[in-house]
Design a protein around this motif. Structure first.
Motif, PDB file in Angstrom:
ATOM      1  N   GLU A  55      -8.603 -18.743 -15.112  1.00 52.25           N
ATOM      2  CA  GLU A  55      -8.311 -19.570 -16.084  1.00 52.25           C
ATOM      3  C   GLU A  55      -8.581 -17.801 -17.202  1.00 52.25           C
ATOM      4  O   GLU A  55      -9.447 -17.350 -17.200  1.00 52.25           O
ATOM      5  CB  GLU A  55      -8.985 -20.529 -16.061  1.00 52.25           C
ATOM      6  N   ASN A  64      -5.676 -22.498 -21.581  1.00 54.28           N
ATOM      7  CA  ASN A  64      -5.943 -23.770 -22.404  1.00 54.28           C
ATOM      8  C   ASN A  64      -5.233 -24.062 -23.721  1.00 54.28           C
ATOM      9  O   ASN A  64      -5.319 -23.403 -24.290  1.00 54.28           O
ATOM     10  CB  ASN A  64      -7.054 -23.927 -22.523  1.00 54.28           C
ATOM     11  N   GLU A  76      -3.311 -25.711 -19.129  1.00 55.79           N
ATOM     12  CA  GLU A  76      -4.594 -27.118 -18.758  1.00 55.79           C
ATOM     13  C   GLU A  76      -4.636 -27.731 -20.416  1.00 55.79           C
ATOM     14  O   GLU A  76      -4.622 -27.050 -20.736  1.00 55.79           O
ATOM     15  CB  GLU A  76      -6.072 -26.352 -18.584  1.00 55.79           C
ATOM     16  N   ASP A  79      -7.250 -31.120 -17.800  1.00 53.72           N
ATOM     17  CA  ASP A  79      -8.700 -30.865 -17.818  1.00 53.72           C
ATOM     18  C   ASP A  79      -9.315 -31.598 -18.549  1.00 53.72           C
ATOM     19  O   ASP A  79      -9.589 -32.680 -18.093  1.00 53.72           O
ATOM     20  CB  ASP A  79      -8.002 -29.581 -18.505  1.00 53.72           C
ATOM     21  N   LYS A 118      -8.358 -31.684 -12.514  1.00 52.18           N
ATOM     22  CA  LYS A 118      -9.164 -30.456 -12.639  1.00 52.18           C
ATOM     23  C   LYS A 118     -10.513 -31.595 -13.321  1.00 52.18           C
ATOM     24  O   LYS A 118     -10.717 -31.825 -14.032  1.00 52.18           O
ATOM     25  CB  LYS A 118      -9.339 -29.630 -14.112  1.00 52.18           C
TER      26      LYS A 118
HETATM   27 CA    CA Z   1      -9.933 -25.504 -18.919  1.00 50.28          CA
END
Ligand code: CA
Ligand code: C2E
Ligand code: CA
Ligand code: CA
Length: 277
Positions: free
Chosen positions: A56, A115, A147, A177, A198
């Protein structure tokens, strides 16, 4: 007298906050130009094999005046001042550059998840920018996942469902997320398709003491299977937590137990030292 003092202390911290806020907004362009924004990578680990199956990308701001700033101190501000897309575009480019450099140097590079803020879709053509950049650095699309946080989806706006559809039609995987941290979780699962669910780390915060944490986690993992999503739990800090997640069939795990987010070179050193595989 006592009252006076607390008031002054309070004012001081407010003033600091105010200054940092202005500093962030006024310096985001310079920070990007001067390379103060860095990408840290946190491994995502396969529960079955214990191997890294992804990374990530998490932003850091290495500031000459303030030191290393975490997203907690700048993401919200950049969102409030509608500047967040600048950071997210820069992170896209940095990740693609890291990928290209690694492959050219014959170094392995697992898929990376980025993200995105809800505002990115509103403030710029972030999907278009992603496609251009991926092409520029010749990055296969299956190496980039996106995400999106649950809270980003609770606003009833038309462009986001389209953006998600676009991302998926272009070949990017979309992850949900922070699942379970908001209030419309289940609705969101009904209305959109996600490749990875997630699970928010809040479910793990009182894992040993709260008996309800386990059945909740187990049911979320089962739900993700039934809806054809991979499950990933974040914020795994103890062996006990990991063993439980492994047992209930959670596909992937991420957390300080494996590694904190670190610069790419540090990650490589950890792999060479056998701390990660
Ligand atoms: Ca994240
Ligand atoms: P997130 O996407 O939910 O990322 C997980 C956060 O939890 C990260 O904080 C990570 O360092 C932290 N974390 C990971 N494992 C553990 C653990 O085992 N225990 C604990 N206590 N924490 C853990 P970080 O890097 O400070 O990022 C905070 C948030 O800022 C992220 O939450 C994400 O929403 C946002 N963010 C970070 N980078 C970006 C970016 O490039 N763009 C955008 N739009 N948002 C970003
Ligand atoms: Ca999260
Ligand atoms: Ca978050």
């Amino acid at each position: 007298k006592h009252y006076d003092r607390t008031l002054r202390l309070y004012d001081k911290s407010l003033e600091d906050k105010f200054q940092l806020k202005h500093y962030i907004v006024n310096n985001i362009d310079t920070a990007i130009e001067n390379g103060y924004i860095k990408v840290y990578y946190q491994p995502v680990v396969s529960s079955k094999t214990g191997c890294i199956c992804g990374l990530e990308a998490l932003a850091r701001w290495q500031d000459p005046n303030y030191g290393l700033l975490s997203p907690g101190s700048f993401i919200e501000i950049l969102e409030e001042y509608r500047q967040i897309y600048k950071l997210d575009k820069y992170i896209i480019e940095e990740v693609c550059r890291d990928y290209r450099r690694s492959i050219d140097n014959k170094l392995p590079f697992p898929p990376v998840s980025l993200n995105f803020s809800r505002l990115d879709f509103e403030l710029c053509d972030i999907v278009g920018y992603l496609c251009e950049t991926v092409e520029k650095y010749d990055v296969p699309k299956q190496f980039i996942d996106i995400e999106i946080t649950e809270s980003a989806l609770t606003d009833q706006q038309d462009f986001l469902p389209n953006a998600i559809k676009n991302l998926r039609s272009f070949g990017y995987k979309v992850w949900l997320d922070d699942f379970g941290s908001g209030y419309s979780s289940l609705n969101v699962l009904k209305d959109y398709h996600f490749d990875v669910l997630k699970i928010d780390m809040k479910f793990l915060t009182d894992f040993s003491s709260n008996e309800k944490a386990r059945p909740i986690l187990e049911n979320i993992v089962n739900l993700s299977k039934q809806l054809s999503m991979l499950s990933l739990t974040e914020g795994v800090e103890t062996k006990e937590q990991f063993e439980f997640l492994e047992n209930i069939g959670c596909d992937r795990v991420q957390g300080y137990l494996f590694s904190k987010p670190v610069p790419l070179e540090t990650l490589r050193e950890k792999i060479s030292a056998g701390e990660l595989k």
